[in-house]
Write a protein that holds these residues in place. Structure first.
Motif, PDB file in Angstrom:
ATOM      1  N   TRP A 182      50.608  46.398  40.169  1.00 51.67           N
ATOM      2  CA  TRP A 182      50.673  47.052  41.716  1.00 51.67           C
ATOM      3  C   TRP A 182      51.405  48.590  41.628  1.00 51.67           C
ATOM      4  O   TRP A 182      51.263  49.263  42.469  1.00 51.67           O
ATOM      5  CB  TRP A 182      51.350  46.238  42.436  1.00 51.67           C
ATOM      6  N   ARG A 202      30.223  35.902  40.713  1.00 48.19           N
ATOM      7  CA  ARG A 202      30.791  34.893  41.718  1.00 48.19           C
ATOM      8  C   ARG A 202      32.105  34.539  41.914  1.00 48.19           C
ATOM      9  O   ARG A 202      32.927  34.295  42.967  1.00 48.19           O
ATOM     10  CB  ARG A 202      29.646  34.110  41.741  1.00 48.19           C
ATOM     11  N   LYS A 204      35.611  35.635  40.620  1.00 54.99           N
ATOM     12  CA  LYS A 204      36.337  36.572  39.853  1.00 54.99           C
ATOM     13  C   LYS A 204      37.805  36.620  40.593  1.00 54.99           C
ATOM     14  O   LYS A 204      37.986  36.407  41.805  1.00 54.99           O
ATOM     15  CB  LYS A 204      35.940  37.970  39.984  1.00 54.99           C
ATOM     16  N   SER A 205      38.787  36.669  39.785  1.00 54.20           N
ATOM     17  CA  SER A 205      40.246  36.758  40.298  1.00 54.20           C
ATOM     18  C   SER A 205      41.098  37.947  39.824  1.00 54.20           C
ATOM     19  O   SER A 205      41.162  38.316  38.454  1.00 54.20           O
ATOM     20  CB  SER A 205      41.048  35.446  39.693  1.00 54.20           C
ATOM     21  N   LEU A 206      41.501  38.667  40.762  1.00 53.07           N
ATOM     22  CA  LEU A 206      42.345  39.666  40.610  1.00 53.07           C
ATOM     23  C   LEU A 206      43.992  39.131  40.763  1.00 53.07           C
ATOM     24  O   LEU A 206      44.407  38.510  41.603  1.00 53.07           O
ATOM     25  CB  LEU A 206      42.261  40.561  41.678  1.00 53.07           C
ATOM     26  N   HIS A 207      44.529  39.406  39.434  1.00 54.22           N
ATOM     27  CA  HIS A 207      46.122  39.144  39.335  1.00 54.22           C
ATOM     28  C   HIS A 207      46.899  40.510  39.317  1.00 54.22           C
ATOM     29  O   HIS A 207      46.687  41.262  38.349  1.00 54.22           O
ATOM     30  CB  HIS A 207      46.539  38.536  38.124  1.00 54.22           C
ATOM     31  N   ALA A 208      47.283  40.889  40.562  1.00 59.77           N
ATOM     32  CA  ALA A 208      48.078  42.131  40.795  1.00 59.77           C
ATOM     33  C   ALA A 208      49.411  41.730  40.753  1.00 59.77           C
ATOM     34  O   ALA A 208      50.160  40.974  41.559  1.00 59.77           O
ATOM     35  CB  ALA A 208      47.600  42.783  42.034  1.00 59.77           C
ATOM     36  N   ASN A 209      50.343  42.213  40.029  1.00 60.73           N
ATOM     37  CA  ASN A 209      51.546  42.158  39.774  1.00 60.73           C
ATOM     38  C   ASN A 209      52.464  43.447  40.023  1.00 60.73           C
ATOM     39  O   ASN A 209      52.139  44.397  39.643  1.00 60.73           O
ATOM     40  CB  ASN A 209      52.057  41.606  38.394  1.00 60.73           C
TER      41      ASN A 209
ATOM     42  N   TRP B 182      38.959  37.775  48.652  1.00 58.16           N
ATOM     43  CA  TRP B 182      38.387  39.134  48.609  1.00 58.16           C
ATOM     44  C   TRP B 182      37.445  39.493  49.529  1.00 58.16           C
ATOM     45  O   TRP B 182      36.960  40.502  49.882  1.00 58.16           O
ATOM     46  CB  TRP B 182      37.932  39.388  47.080  1.00 58.16           C
ATOM     47  N   ARG B 189      40.141  43.109  54.228  1.00 62.03           N
ATOM     48  CA  ARG B 189      40.744  43.326  52.896  1.00 62.03           C
ATOM     49  C   ARG B 189      42.007  44.199  52.966  1.00 62.03           C
ATOM     50  O   ARG B 189      43.012  43.762  52.201  1.00 62.03           O
ATOM     51  CB  ARG B 189      39.740  43.774  51.762  1.00 62.03           C
ATOM     52  N   LEU B 193      45.839  42.972  51.843  1.00 61.85           N
ATOM     53  CA  LEU B 193      46.512  44.038  50.794  1.00 61.85           C
ATOM     54  C   LEU B 193      47.635  44.485  51.401  1.00 61.85           C
ATOM     55  O   LEU B 193      48.774  44.642  50.760  1.00 61.85           O
ATOM     56  CB  LEU B 193      45.605  45.043  50.270  1.00 61.85           C
ATOM     57  N   PHE B 196      50.703  41.930  51.306  1.00 60.64           N
ATOM     58  CA  PHE B 196      51.329  41.662  50.049  1.00 60.64           C
ATOM     59  C   PHE B 196      52.039  42.716  49.659  1.00 60.64           C
ATOM     60  O   PHE B 196      53.232  42.716  48.994  1.00 60.64           O
ATOM     61  CB  PHE B 196      50.022  41.638  49.125  1.00 60.64           C
ATOM     62  N   ASP B 197      51.531  44.052  49.889  1.00 64.34           N
ATOM     63  CA  ASP B 197      52.073  45.437  49.700  1.00 64.34           C
ATOM     64  C   ASP B 197      53.803  45.424  50.552  1.00 64.34           C
ATOM     65  O   ASP B 197      54.834  45.926  49.758  1.00 64.34           O
ATOM     66  CB  ASP B 197      51.554  46.592  50.025  1.00 64.34           C
ATOM     67  N   LYS B 204      56.394  40.058  42.265  1.00 64.62           N
ATOM     68  CA  LYS B 204      55.543  39.341  43.217  1.00 64.62           C
ATOM     69  C   LYS B 204      54.130  39.419  42.779  1.00 64.62           C
ATOM     70  O   LYS B 204      53.844  40.434  41.788  1.00 64.62           O
ATOM     71  CB  LYS B 204      55.454  40.308  44.646  1.00 64.62           C
ATOM     72  N   SER B 205      53.117  38.652  42.891  1.00 64.34           N
ATOM     73  CA  SER B 205      51.843  38.524  42.107  1.00 64.34           C
ATOM     74  C   SER B 205      51.047  38.197  43.338  1.00 64.34           C
ATOM     75  O   SER B 205      51.057  37.165  44.144  1.00 64.34           O
ATOM     76  CB  SER B 205      51.936  37.096  41.222  1.00 64.34           C
ATOM     77  N   LEU B 206      49.780  39.090  43.450  1.00 60.33           N
ATOM     78  CA  LEU B 206      48.635  38.782  44.315  1.00 60.33           C
ATOM     79  C   LEU B 206      47.612  38.145  43.379  1.00 60.33           C
ATOM     80  O   LEU B 206      47.182  38.406  42.599  1.00 60.33           O
ATOM     81  CB  LEU B 206      48.161  40.397  44.576  1.00 60.33           C
ATOM     82  N   HIS B 207      47.138  37.028  43.973  1.00 56.42           N
ATOM     83  CA  HIS B 207      46.038  36.337  43.623  1.00 56.42           C
ATOM     84  C   HIS B 207      44.703  36.625  44.413  1.00 56.42           C
ATOM     85  O   HIS B 207      45.055  35.849  45.462  1.00 56.42           O
ATOM     86  CB  HIS B 207      46.348  34.961  43.349  1.00 56.42           C
ATOM     87  N   ALA B 208      43.956  37.346  44.387  1.00 57.45           N
ATOM     88  CA  ALA B 208      42.557  37.734  45.056  1.00 57.45           C
ATOM     89  C   ALA B 208      41.526  37.207  44.345  1.00 57.45           C
ATOM     90  O   ALA B 208      41.379  37.617  43.088  1.00 57.45           O
ATOM     91  CB  ALA B 208      42.551  39.248  45.204  1.00 57.45           C
ATOM     92  N   ASN B 209      40.795  36.179  45.235  1.00 57.50           N
ATOM     93  CA  ASN B 209      39.550  35.516  44.599  1.00 57.50           C
ATOM     94  C   ASN B 209      38.455  35.713  45.344  1.00 57.50           C
ATOM     95  O   ASN B 209      38.658  35.942  46.564  1.00 57.50           O
ATOM     96  CB  ASN B 209      39.893  34.010  44.531  1.00 57.50           C
ATOM     97  N   ALA B 210      37.425  36.345  44.676  1.00 49.58           N
ATOM     98  CA  ALA B 210      36.009  36.543  45.217  1.00 49.58           C
ATOM     99  C   ALA B 210      35.739  35.173  46.257  1.00 49.58           C
ATOM    100  O   ALA B 210      36.170  34.013  45.807  1.00 49.58           O
ATOM    101  CB  ALA B 210      35.086  36.510  44.264  1.00 49.58           C
ATOM    102  N   PHE B 219      41.869  25.985  41.537  1.00 48.04           N
ATOM    103  CA  PHE B 219      43.034  26.329  40.701  1.00 48.04           C
ATOM    104  C   PHE B 219      44.464  27.041  41.148  1.00 48.04           C
ATOM    105  O   PHE B 219      45.271  27.151  40.576  1.00 48.04           O
ATOM    106  CB  PHE B 219      42.432  26.872  39.606  1.00 48.04           C
ATOM    107  N   GLU B 220      44.301  27.659  42.404  1.00 44.87           N
ATOM    108  CA  GLU B 220      45.382  28.372  42.889  1.00 44.87           C
ATOM    109  C   GLU B 220      46.410  27.293  43.127  1.00 44.87           C
ATOM    110  O   GLU B 220      47.654  27.621  43.342  1.00 44.87           O
ATOM    111  CB  GLU B 220      45.016  29.367  44.197  1.00 44.87           C
ATOM    112  N   ARG B 226      52.978  25.877  38.998  1.00 45.60           N
ATOM    113  CA  ARG B 226      53.468  26.530  37.910  1.00 45.60           C
ATOM    114  C   ARG B 226      54.683  27.690  38.364  1.00 45.60           C
ATOM    115  O   ARG B 226      55.593  27.850  37.921  1.00 45.60           O
ATOM    116  CB  ARG B 226      52.698  27.035  37.185  1.00 45.60           C
TER     117      ARG B 226
END
Lengths: 240, 240
Positions: A182, A202, A204-209, B182, B189, B193, B196-197, B204-210, B219-220, B226
């Motif tokens: 980030w 279809r 896809k996962s973004l992991h922004a840290n 996403w 969007r 974001l 999160f910012d 801090k971790s952003l998990h953005a999924n299609a 799975f989130e 975890r």
């Protein structure tokens, strides 16, 4: 973990496999970062986690001009230019983008030939699931590879500019996990987000840290292991 | 898993705990989404994963006007307005943002009183680690709660607009995992974001999924487990 060195068409590689007696298992190709090599700790550490966590095979090869491979005059010029830009405090993006694109043109056919060879091994096989993992330069090489090679079923990418990659990313439809920092001091946030956006997948996962370019958290390595377990393990199960 | 109903100041709640004989363990507060209640499947399913996966306690309470709690005339007007906007195909964001901010003003003191009470239980204790998990309305209530209550050590948020929350988010410094869709048809969007910012957290971790607003991948939920194991488990260990 068993480690076997190999070479395909003069390109040196390494194959890591579960210790003993495992049957056929999926394969993950790992592309190293710029200035690294096939057995750099970041690569062998990832391999260890994937072999131990999933029981999969992991293969890595040296990129052109990396590891034991000779540099061309072009390589030397570009690397000198990169060091000059860094020393002058200039942005390295323009040089990294164009040089990585050049390396990808040379590396993609090498990865495809390597995959041809690995799939002749009975413990991998010619129809088993295949993943690709590569950040930084490993993404610059991996995105055109995965776009062009239908044998690759899932990929972990990240930490790159979209400039030379967005067109290929738009042809990728397999599941993608994408790592972005980030507060990356080299890759503008909007540029990283644009590359993630480009994938046609279809799933896809973004992991922004939070953190700078080199501060990717270690737990993302474990996340990549789970990602491959989910996608390659499920595909492998019916044949197991 | 043991389920115990309780009420604090007239607010009904539920506490889920590991089956038997566990010593003192961390607590995760789960805030439900709009229109849901403390035992909705999305809440009890999350609780099950956290109790089974970490051995932690999980508590949920009904938000004002939700579950068994009466609606005020204000609640009725806002809910009617939301249904009207939806039926007319108008954006629901402006109504959800202002109504959730109103609910948060009522809910934050209720959560704090609930936490006061839960920490008198010997199996939770008055100094143990506490997490908060809530998406959608659960984020609208959770962000001001976590900003104001120093007892909460880590939080999972997501799926909300920044408008009424960014100021409080800028006061949050504990680790945050943030879920964003996403292709959210309700939350632009850039708005997701921006929220999160806003968090000041060093981790801090952003998990953005299609996918669209309601397509958050399952799975989130495991990722959140975890996340809490990492942050609350580590903090709990020295006292264990």
């Amino acid at each position: 973990m068993i480690e076997r060195d190999f070479a395909v068409g003069g390109v040196p590689g390494v194959l890591w496999s579960p210790a003993a007696g495992a049957g056929r298992a999926p394969l993950v190709l790992v592309g190293h970062g710029g200035g690294m090599h096939k057995k750099a700790p970041a690569v062998s550490g990832r391999a260890q986690r994937i072999v131990a966590g999933c029981g999969f095979h992991v293969a890595a090869i040296d990129a052109p001009g990396h590891g034991g491979r000779p540099r061309t005059a072009h390589d030397e010029r570009e690397i000198a230019e990169l060091y000059r830009a860094r020393a002058a405090g200039e942005p390295e993006g323009p040089i990294v983008v164009r040089y990585n694109a050049h390396l990808a043109e040379r590396a993609v056919p090498e990865w495809r030939a390597t995959l041809d060879a690995l799939r002749t091994l009975p413990e991998i096989g010619d129809r088993g699931p295949v993943g690709y993992l590569g950040l930084n330069m490993g993404t610059a090489i991996g995105v055109p590879l995965v776009a062009d090679d239908p044998r690759i079923d899932a990929a972990v990418f990240g930490l790159h500019w979209p400039d030379a990659l967005a067109e290929a990313a738009r042809r990728i439809t397999v599941p993608v996990e994408f790592d972005l920092q980030w507060d990356d001091e080299h890759i503008p946030r909007a540029a990283g987000l644009a590359l993630f956006d480009a994938f046609a997948s279809r799933e896809k996962s973004l992991h922004a840290n939070a953190g700078r370019h080199k501060e990717l958290p270690r737990f993302e390595a474990d996340s990549a292991v789970r990602f491959f377990a989910r996608h390659l393990g499920a595909k492998a199960a019916p044949d197991a």
